[in-house]
Write an enzyme that holds these catalytic residues in place. Structure first.
Site, PDB file in Angstrom:
ATOM      1  N   CYS A  10       0.812  -1.224   0.000  1.00 16.42           N
ATOM      2  CA  CYS A  10       0.000   0.000   0.000  1.00 16.42           C
ATOM      3  C   CYS A  10       0.843   1.271   0.000  1.00 16.42           C
ATOM      4  O   CYS A  10       0.333   2.352  -0.291  1.00 16.42           O
ATOM      5  CB  CYS A  10      -0.944   0.014   1.193  1.00 16.42           C
ATOM      6  SG  CYS A  10      -2.187  -1.258   1.099  1.00 16.42           S
TER       7      CYS A  10
HETATM    8  N1  COA Z   1     -19.952  -9.251   8.703  1.00 18.83           N
HETATM    9  C1  COA Z   1     -20.374  -9.446   9.973  1.00 18.83           C
HETATM   10  N2  COA Z   1     -19.553  -9.691  11.004  1.00 18.83           N
HETATM   11  C2  COA Z   1     -18.243  -9.769  10.733  1.00 18.83           C
HETATM   12  C3  COA Z   1     -17.732  -9.590   9.440  1.00 18.83           C
HETATM   13  C4  COA Z   1     -18.652  -9.337   8.402  1.00 18.83           C
HETATM   14  N3  COA Z   1     -18.248  -9.156   7.133  1.00 18.83           N
HETATM   15  N4  COA Z   1     -16.385  -9.696   9.486  1.00 18.83           N
HETATM   16  C5  COA Z   1     -16.064  -9.943  10.761  1.00 18.83           C
HETATM   17  N5  COA Z   1     -17.185 -10.004  11.521  1.00 18.83           N
HETATM   18  C6  COA Z   1     -17.282 -10.268  12.956  1.00 18.83           C
HETATM   19  C7  COA Z   1     -16.048 -11.017  13.459  1.00 18.83           C
HETATM   20  O1  COA Z   1     -16.207 -12.421  13.288  1.00 18.83           O
HETATM   21  C8  COA Z   1     -16.024 -10.623  14.927  1.00 18.83           C
HETATM   22  O2  COA Z   1     -16.957 -11.394  15.631  1.00 18.83           O
HETATM   23  P1  COA Z   1     -16.650 -11.847  17.153  1.00 18.83           P
HETATM   24  O3  COA Z   1     -16.544 -10.560  17.916  1.00 18.83           O
HETATM   25  O4  COA Z   1     -17.840 -12.668  17.488  1.00 18.83           O
HETATM   26  O5  COA Z   1     -15.356 -12.594  17.103  1.00 18.83           O
HETATM   27  C9  COA Z   1     -16.523  -9.188  14.899  1.00 18.83           C
HETATM   28  O6  COA Z   1     -17.260  -9.041  13.677  1.00 18.83           O
HETATM   29  C10 COA Z   1     -15.409  -8.189  14.939  1.00 18.83           C
HETATM   30  O7  COA Z   1     -14.421  -8.538  13.953  1.00 18.83           O
HETATM   31  P2  COA Z   1     -13.018  -7.869  13.865  1.00 18.83           P
HETATM   32  O8  COA Z   1     -12.236  -8.482  12.739  1.00 18.83           O
HETATM   33  O9  COA Z   1     -12.383  -7.897  15.211  1.00 18.83           O
HETATM   34  O10 COA Z   1     -13.461  -6.376  13.469  1.00 18.83           O
HETATM   35  P3  COA Z   1     -12.656  -5.044  13.484  1.00 18.83           P
HETATM   36  O11 COA Z   1     -13.458  -4.052  14.225  1.00 18.83           O
HETATM   37  O12 COA Z   1     -11.230  -5.247  13.845  1.00 18.83           O
HETATM   38  O13 COA Z   1     -12.690  -4.606  11.940  1.00 18.83           O
HETATM   39  C11 COA Z   1     -11.230  -4.567  10.034  1.00 18.83           C
HETATM   40  C12 COA Z   1     -12.101  -5.417  10.950  1.00 18.83           C
HETATM   41  C13 COA Z   1     -10.532  -5.485   9.052  1.00 18.83           C
HETATM   42  C14 COA Z   1     -12.106  -3.587   9.273  1.00 18.83           C
HETATM   43  C15 COA Z   1     -10.218  -3.794  10.891  1.00 18.83           C
HETATM   44  O14 COA Z   1      -9.528  -4.685  11.747  1.00 18.83           O
HETATM   45  C16 COA Z   1      -9.194  -3.037  10.092  1.00 18.83           C
HETATM   46  O15 COA Z   1      -9.516  -2.193   9.304  1.00 18.83           O
HETATM   47  N6  COA Z   1      -7.927  -3.319  10.330  1.00 18.83           N
HETATM   48  C17 COA Z   1      -6.841  -2.663   9.626  1.00 18.83           C
HETATM   49  C18 COA Z   1      -6.933  -3.117   8.239  1.00 18.83           C
HETATM   50  C19 COA Z   1      -5.861  -2.538   7.382  1.00 18.83           C
HETATM   51  O16 COA Z   1      -5.559  -1.381   7.390  1.00 18.83           O
HETATM   52  N7  COA Z   1      -5.288  -3.381   6.601  1.00 18.83           N
HETATM   53  C20 COA Z   1      -4.327  -2.956   5.714  1.00 18.83           C
HETATM   54  C21 COA Z   1      -4.680  -3.517   4.416  1.00 18.83           C
HETATM   55  S1  COA Z   1      -3.600  -2.874   3.271  1.00 18.83           S
END
Ligand code: COA
Length: 372
Positions: free
Chosen positions: A156
């Site tokens: 990225c």
């Molecule tokens: N729909 C519904 N629920 C979902 C889901 C979806 N598509 N995806 C995950 N969940 C659930 C998970 O299973 C989890 O459930 P649990 O609490 O029962 O375990 C809950 O939602 C929270 O998931 P989590 O992955 O912890 O969410 P988060 O708040 O961390 O958000 C991201 C996820 C990926 C958006 C976030 O972690 C993020 O943006 N991280 C940085 C990403 C980034 O910058 N990456 C770089 C890429 S270049």
């Protein structure tokens, strides 16, 4: 030593979009099919049932509302979940070259330049369609640019690392003008069958023209300073390389697509980026109150809100830290350049801004610019 300026930008935006509702409907249909096909194993406790995705979760967790893709039908087909981008014969421009050239032509137009005036093309992106010949050399040929061209990949952060590379060459005098082009076909390295990440990415291409800051008449952005840093981490990873037998359908594809430990990325990247920007600004004598705009990597809205607040020492006000990810999703290296291209024309001469991208590696690159 020459001074350097950004004199043009271009954005190629695909014609097809996928809304969160469309994405979730297709994912849930896929999950239903999977669960029906594997009902016996799921009932026996040998396999986990696929849970449903939710558009509300996606918006709340990321701020993304829709994404552009090169091929919508393949992605949304619950029996496929992968874009249909047929193999092209060697005489036809590749997909990355095609969308990259479109962005480059727009950037050349905005700079008032002809391709023949370009000495260097860097294709800086998070994944390459092939290893060689370099995509950048194909783009150079299709444009009719001069000099030389090469590919580079810093995930990225690729655009900012490309801007530093081109800028240093212009400063030293080895070249006069460069295009840094970022064709990002993220839809082809995203695992659309994984609920935790299926909403994250979109496709786009951006291009940035850099040249000597000499006798420039049209509005431009002086490149005041660039800074890049890396720190190894496996928390964002893709194992699809030339050592993998990608043609063998029996090989499980999962680790060959984008994988991340999103929570750890959140925790580890935020302090890294905030400190990187603070150190860069301090070294250049730039105060938070000097910054008129922050063009950040577009991965997640809460990440950007957090970084904006840390850098400015207060909540960013409307327009100070523009987000485009609600429309484009995460477009890897192109995100901060889309934000810059679409939200910089209104700045006044002398205004200072900062472009910053970050991601896998980990990697972070920042560019301090001043409107000229
Ligand atoms: N729909 C519904 N629920 C979902 C889901 C979806 N598509 N995806 C995950 N969940 C659930 C998970 O299973 C989890 O459930 P649990 O609490 O029962 O375990 C809950 O939602 C929270 O998931 P989590 O992955 O912890 O969410 P988060 O708040 O961390 O958000 C991201 C996820 C990926 C958006 C976030 O972690 C993020 O943006 N991280 C940085 C990403 C980034 O910058 N990456 C770089 C890429 S270049």
């Amino acid at each position: 030593m020459h001074n350097v300026a950004i004199t043009g930008t271009g954005v190629f935006t695909p014609s097809e979009t996928i809304t969160n509702d469309e994405l979730v409907a297709s994912f849930n249909a896929y999950a239903d099919l999977y669960n029906a096909e594997n009902a016996a194993q799921i009932a026996a406790g040998e396999l986990e049932a696929k849970p449903q995705s939710s558009a509300d979760f996606i918006f709340a967790a990321s701020g993304i509302e829709r994404r552009y893709v090169l091929n919508k039908s393949g992605v949304l087909d619950p029996t496929r979940m992968f874009p249909k981008l047929a193999q092209r014969d060697d005489e036809t421009p590749g997909y990355m070259a095609e969308i990259g050239v479109d962005a480059c032509k727009k950037a050349l137009d905005s700079a008032g330049l002809d391709a023949s005036q370009i000495d260097l093309v860097i294709c800086a992106a998070s994944n390459m369609e092939r290893a060689y010949p370099a995509i950048a050399v194909e783009i150079q040929a299709l444009l009719g640019a001069n000099g030389f061209a090469f590919d580079m990949n810093v995930a990225c952060s690729s655009a900012t690392f490309g801007i530093q590379t081109a800028s240093d060459m212009i400063k030293s005098g080895s070249i006069g003008r460069a295009i840094v082009v970022n064709p990002e076909i993220c839809s082809a390295h995203l695992e659309w069958r994984d609920r935790d990440c299926h909403f994250i990415f979109g496709d786009v291409a951006t291009a940035t023209i850099l040249e000597r800051d000499e006798d420039l008449i049209a509005p431009h952005f002086k490149v005041k300073s660039t800074r890049c840093a890396t720190q190894f981490s496996n928390n964002i990873r893709n194992n699809n390389g030339y050592l993998r037998r990608t043609h063998d359908a029996t090989v499980d594809r999962r680790d060959m697509q984008f994988m991340q430990n999103g929570r750890k990325v959140f925790k580890e990247v935020l302090p890294l980026v905030s400190k990187h920007i603070a150190d860069h600004m301090e070294a250049e004598g730039v105060q938070a109150s000097d910054l008129k705009r922050l063009w950040l990597h577009q991965a997640n809205k809460s990440m950007n809100d957090y970084i904006g607040k840390r850098v400015l020492g207060r909540d960013p006000e409307g327009g100070e830290q523009p987000n485009i990810l609600q429309d484009y999703a995460n477009t890897s290296s192109a995100g901060s350049i889309i934000a810059f291209a679409q939200n910089s024309a209104d700045l006044n001469k002398g205004d200072t801004g900062l472009i910053c991208a970050f991601g896998a590696g980990y990697s972070v690159g920042s560019v301090i610019v001043e409107k000229g």
